[in-house]
Design a protein around this motif. Structure first.
Motif, PDB file in Angstrom:
ATOM      1  N   PHE A 173       1.480  13.848  75.841  1.00  0.00           N
ATOM      2  CA  PHE A 173       0.790  12.569  76.069  1.00  0.00           C
ATOM      3  C   PHE A 173      -0.541  12.826  76.791  1.00  0.00           C
ATOM      4  N   ALA A 174      -0.492  13.666  77.800  1.00  0.00           N
ATOM      5  CA  ALA A 174      -1.727  13.982  78.539  1.00  0.00           C
ATOM      6  C   ALA A 174      -2.705  14.724  77.650  1.00  0.00           C
TER       7      ALA A 174
ATOM      8  N   SER B 165       4.647   2.382  74.720  1.00  0.00           N
ATOM      9  CA  SER B 165       5.738   3.312  74.402  1.00  0.00           C
ATOM     10  C   SER B 165       6.813   3.135  75.486  1.00  0.00           C
ATOM     11  N   ASP B 166       7.296   4.222  76.023  1.00  0.00           N
ATOM     12  CA  ASP B 166       8.297   4.080  77.076  1.00  0.00           C
ATOM     13  C   ASP B 166       8.237   5.258  78.039  1.00  0.00           C
ATOM     14  N   MET B 167       8.813   5.056  79.192  1.00  0.00           N
ATOM     15  CA  MET B 167       8.826   6.118  80.202  1.00  0.00           C
ATOM     16  C   MET B 167      10.087   6.981  80.082  1.00  0.00           C
TER      17      MET B 167
ATOM     18  N   ARG C  15      -4.125   5.868  67.664  1.00  0.00           N
ATOM     19  CA  ARG C  15      -4.810   4.886  68.513  1.00  0.00           C
ATOM     20  C   ARG C  15      -5.734   5.579  69.504  1.00  0.00           C
ATOM     21  N   ILE C  16      -5.238   6.681  70.056  1.00  0.00           N
ATOM     22  CA  ILE C  16      -6.033   7.393  71.074  1.00  0.00           C
ATOM     23  C   ILE C  16      -7.274   8.027  70.425  1.00  0.00           C
ATOM     24  N   ASP C  17      -7.085   8.612  69.253  1.00  0.00           N
ATOM     25  CA  ASP C  17      -8.231   9.200  68.553  1.00  0.00           C
ATOM     26  C   ASP C  17      -9.286   8.131  68.255  1.00  0.00           C
ATOM     27  N   ALA C  18      -8.818   6.986  67.784  1.00  0.00           N
ATOM     28  CA  ALA C  18      -9.764   5.902  67.464  1.00  0.00           C
ATOM     29  C   ALA C  18     -10.502   5.438  68.719  1.00  0.00           C
ATOM     30  N   PHE C  19      -9.784   5.417  69.836  1.00  0.00           N
ATOM     31  CA  PHE C  19     -10.404   5.009  71.104  1.00  0.00           C
ATOM     32  C   PHE C  19     -11.535   5.970  71.477  1.00  0.00           C
TER      33      PHE C  19
ATOM     34  N   VAL D 277       8.989   5.946  71.321  1.00  0.00           N
ATOM     35  CA  VAL D 277       7.767   6.727  71.498  1.00  0.00           C
ATOM     36  C   VAL D 277       7.409   7.327  70.137  1.00  0.00           C
ATOM     37  N   SER D 278       6.284   6.917  69.604  1.00  0.00           N
ATOM     38  CA  SER D 278       5.829   7.481  68.328  1.00  0.00           C
ATOM     39  C   SER D 278       4.541   8.255  68.602  1.00  0.00           C
ATOM     40  N   GLU D 279       4.673   9.555  68.637  1.00  0.00           N
ATOM     41  CA  GLU D 279       3.507  10.379  68.970  1.00  0.00           C
ATOM     42  C   GLU D 279       2.390  10.190  67.944  1.00  0.00           C
ATOM     43  N   ALA D 280       2.789  10.083  66.672  1.00  0.00           N
ATOM     44  CA  ALA D 280       1.765   9.945  65.625  1.00  0.00           C
ATOM     45  C   ALA D 280       0.973   8.655  65.808  1.00  0.00           C
ATOM     46  N   GLN D 281       1.691   7.570  66.092  1.00  0.00           N
ATOM     47  CA  GLN D 281       0.989   6.286  66.295  1.00  0.00           C
ATOM     48  C   GLN D 281       0.105   6.337  67.525  1.00  0.00           C
TER      49      GLN D 281
END
Lengths: 389, 432
Positions: free
Chosen positions: B288-289, B396-398, B412-416, B404-408
């Protein structure tokens, strides 16, 4: 201050049309009684579930409006919340955002992690005061009542600012007196449910009680008095149905159709539906400091729910007592979808019921669910198992 | 400073943090093996300062639970609790702890003792429901420390204000009620001088914590608030009120000051400075990091480091001349600050955005925690209406890897980051 009559169209009706009228009011997402109240130039103080000292708002001349969700789609509010939340949060905000109900103040409580976020959410969306009433969460502290008395005084100050008038101790006493009458009538209604449940179906009793959150308690008491007289003299046949306690309706409310579906196969002889309206079990004293009396009643003469921790009221024992006191043969243990306190309590309740040898039916509901066929079949099977066991 | 000395200094906080955490857990395992009971507490208002004076081992079930997720074992615990009857829709921390209790306290890091008492605030309602589970399992005393929070955004009366004093009296009265219960549980008398000692250590830790957080305004950022910050946070909670904890934070300040003076950042190529709102995604914590650091994104601050430290970021200093009164005041202020950073955080975020010269804010609501997550979508909407702040909203969740969907997340993070890049390019063109 004489409250406006906002449900005058129900006055004079016979029992069946009166109950139908209550049901219509309850399912009307435009809250016409609240609109009529506002049309009289009187303020509305919206409060979220479970318990709110309505006497304080009532004494100021405002309508304490019980926010318990609504049968609406949360088009506007959905984008303001995360995904994993109960429906009542969303629909309560929705009716405010859509203008279906207009408030002058909003109060929520630390009943659960989601609900106490509502002060922030409402506060960011509306200009009127939105706040948390911090009901004590250490009910066993010897100082809880004193603290709560102070918290009520703070709330009263806010209400006075909103309404623009001073509330005197005698105003509060008058309101307490009005609410004592209403609570006594609700106790009568529940007595009928327990003693002669064939005289009033669960959904009818619920509608009759719940409309109290939509009008002044003076008007509601008038309705109740007439209805109770008619219910007592109602000619209905006692049917071979099992007696059940319904548990899990302390906050989000099941749809009326779900309660009706249950009452087709069971007599619901007690429940925790809208327990906040019946939280205080006895008359609140009129003599002395009214705020202190309200605080003391909240802590010392009160019912139970999954959202109050009190060592004196272990919830599973309280449920067993409710079952015993109402002569129920079984329990329906429900929880609203995504309701953490309710879902957590289900585990405790079912284990306690197992231990006590009480039959139970477990399910979840959502206020806006529309299909009950599956649940009804399951419930009928459960009932048949009990009856022919 | 010699190269060797610098080598020892840089990264010391992480190494020492891991060592202290292991030692702390080893002590809990010893207590469990010796059959000693512990105080079960939570991070928001642990009252470790008081509990340590009774020599009670302090167990943080939230930290135990998140460790199962970080170690990729949470699903086993969650399944066990769900088999026991708990819903998939309740807090994952609670369920992991239920399974831990069913396993006799066994965790991947060791074993925890049973509760002799549970002491918790109302900063999170689930704390109260959680303690009810132990009450039923063990019949141990459970004590709620009711700490009223802010009644509305911006309503923060301070000492001297009648509303604050009303709340302070209530909290103090509850502390007075708690002490005899602790004396009864431990068979020890309350020792005010020992309380002064733990409060003094907590003062040092809180001062250090605030200084460390402030130092991350440096460019480049000195530590990643998401990953390194969680290690510091662990020490802040688990060793609160101890000399080891105080020493750790003194040394951490030293390390961060050195890194700041030397321009040593957590990333070698810091391109974006980010704020984090919510709770980390522990089931894929490292990955995630990385989804952010791969783009040169460094988390310079987070609300997590505020509320999960119980408000220690505000660096309240206890008055050692009136220890119990001051503890009540500190508890009220700290827990209130923690709650404000969850319920009413918009103003603080905007301030932080400027102070830390951030480029964007990442909101990460999680299924498991309604306290933190319920209002985040609305808070983000409010923030965006008040300021031109790029933000990302990912769920997602802790604990629960099923949500938790890493691909999703990656999409989103790449687009950000692509948005941040074009925004930066656009403003460079405008200024040229």
């Amino acid at each position: 201050m004489i409250p406006p009559q906002v449900a005058g169209h129900l006055a004079g009706r016979q029992l069946e049309p009166l109950l139908a009228g209550c049901r219509e009011l309850l399912e009307d997402p435009d809250f016409p009684t609240v609109e009529r109240w506002r049309a009289c130039g009187r303020p509305v103080i919206g409060h979220f579930q479970v318990y709110f000292p309505e006497e304080i708002a009532h004494a100021s001349g405002a309508l304490p409006f019980r926010m318990r969700g609504a049968p609406v789609e949360p088009f506007r509010s959905d984008s303001r919340f995360g995904s994993y939340l109960c429906s009542i949060l969303k629909t309560s905000l929705e009716v405010a955002l859509s203008g279906q109900v207009e408030l002058d103040m909003f109060v929520t409580h630390p009943i659960c992690d989601a609900a106490r976020n509502l002060a922030g959410v409402f506060g960011r969306n509306f200009e009127y005061p939105c706040q948390i009433l911090y009901l004590p969460q250490n009910a066993n502290s010897a100082h809880a009542a004193e603290y709560l008395r102070g918290e009520y005084a703070r709330l009263l100050g806010q209400v006075e600012d909103v309404v623009g008038c001073r509330v005197l101790p005698d105003d509060l006493r008058q309101s307490i007196s009005v609410y004592n009458v209403n609570r006594a009538l609700l106790r009568d209604l529940y007595r009928i449910k327990r003693e002669t449940p064939w005289k009033i179906a669960a959904d009818e009793a619920y509608a009759l009680m719940a409309v109290g959150g939509l009008m002044s308690r003076e008007e509601h008491s008038g309705l109740l008095e007439r209805a109770l007289r008619m219910i007592r003299s109602r000619e209905t046949r006692r049917l071979d149905r099992i007696r059940v306690v319904f548990e899990g309706g302390f906050c989000e409310q099941p749809p009326l159709d779900l309660i009706r579906a249950i009452s087709r196969s069971c007599y619901v002889v007690d429940d925790d539906l809208l327990i906040g309206m019946r939280w205080i079990l006895d008359d609140v004293p009129l003599a002395g400091d009214p705020l202190a009396n309200l605080a003391e009643a909240y802590l010392e003469r009160s019912s139970y729910s999954p959202v109050q921790h009190d060592h004196r009221k272990p919830k599973e024992e309280m449920l067993l007592r409710r079952i015993e006191a109402s002569g129920a043969q079984a329990a329906i243990v429900t929880a609203a979808k995504m309701c953490e306190p309710g879902l957590e309590e289900q585990v405790t309740y079912t284990r306690a019921l197992d231990g006590a040898g009480v039959a139970y039916f477990v399910s979840e509901f959502e206020e806006n669910m529309t299909s009950f066929d599956h649940l009804e079949i399951q419930l009928e099977t459960f009932v048949e198992n009990l009856m022919f066991d | 400073m010699t190269a060797t000395a610098e080598e020892g200094l840089v990264g010391r906080g992480n190494r020492e943090g891991a060592r202290l955490f292991k030692e702390w857990f080893a002590e809990l395992t010893r207590a469990a093996e010796e059959g000693r009971g512990a105080a079960y507490v939570f991070v928001m208002g642990s009252l470790a300062e008081l509990l340590r004076t009774f020599d009670l081992p302090v167990v943080f079930p939230e930290i135990n639970s998140l460790q199962t997720a970080v170690r990729h074992q949470a699903h086993e615990y969650l399944n066990e609790a769900e088999d026991y009857g708990y819903s998939p829709d309740i807090c994952g921390y609670v369920k992991a702890d239920v399974a831990t209790q069913l396993r006799g306290g066994q965790l991947p890091m060791g074993r925890i003792p049973k509760p002799a008492i549970a002491v918790y605030t109302n900063a999170c309602n689930t704390y109260i429901k959680w303690a009810e589970i132990w009450e039923r399992m063990y019949g141990c005393p459970t004590v709620t420390l009711d700490v009223p929070g802010s009644r509305a955004a911006g309503l923060r009366p301070g000492p001297g204000d009648p509303d604050f004093e009303h709340d302070r009296r209530y909290v103090l009265a509850q502390l007075h009620e708690l002490i005899p219960v602790l004396e009864d549980v431990t068979d020890r008398r309350f020792d005010e001088d020992r309380l002064r000692e733990t409060l003094a250590h907590a003062n040092t830790m809180s001062r250090g914590w605030k200084r460390v957080l402030d130092l991350n305004r440096s460019r480049p950022a000195l530590f990643n608030a998401l990953t390194d910050g969680t290690i510091y946070l662990g020490v802040s909670n688990c060793l609160r009120g101890t000399p080891e904890g105080a020493r750790y934070f003194d040394e951490l300040v030293e390390e961060m000051e050195h890194k700041s003076a030397s321009g040593i950042g957590t990333l070698t190529d810091e391109r974006y400075r980010l704020l984090f709102v919510g709770v980390p995604c522990y089931p894929i914590f490292r990955r995630f990091a990385e989804l952010f650091t791969e783009w040169g994104g460094a988390f310079v601050g987070s609300t997590y480091l505020w509320f999960a430290s119980g408000g220690a970021h505000s660096a309240h200093q206890y008055d050692l001349d009136r220890p119990l009164e001051s503890l009540a005041e500190g508890l009220l202020l700290g827990v209130r600050d923690a709650m404000d950073s969850m319920f009413f955080q918009t103003d603080a975020l905007l301030q932080m955005f400027d102070q830390y010269q951030a480029d964007g804010i990442v909101y990460h609501p999680i299924k498991s925690c309604r306290t933190v997550s319920t209002g985040l979508a609305d808070s983000r909407r409010d923030l965006m209406s008040r300021a031109d702040v790029p933000s990302l909203f990912i769920e997602s969740d802790m604990m629960d890897r099923r949500v938790v969907s890493e691909a999703q997340l990656k999409n989103r993070i790449d687009a950000f980051f692509e948005g941040l890049a074009s925004r930066r390019a656009g403003s460079a063109m405008t200024s040229a």
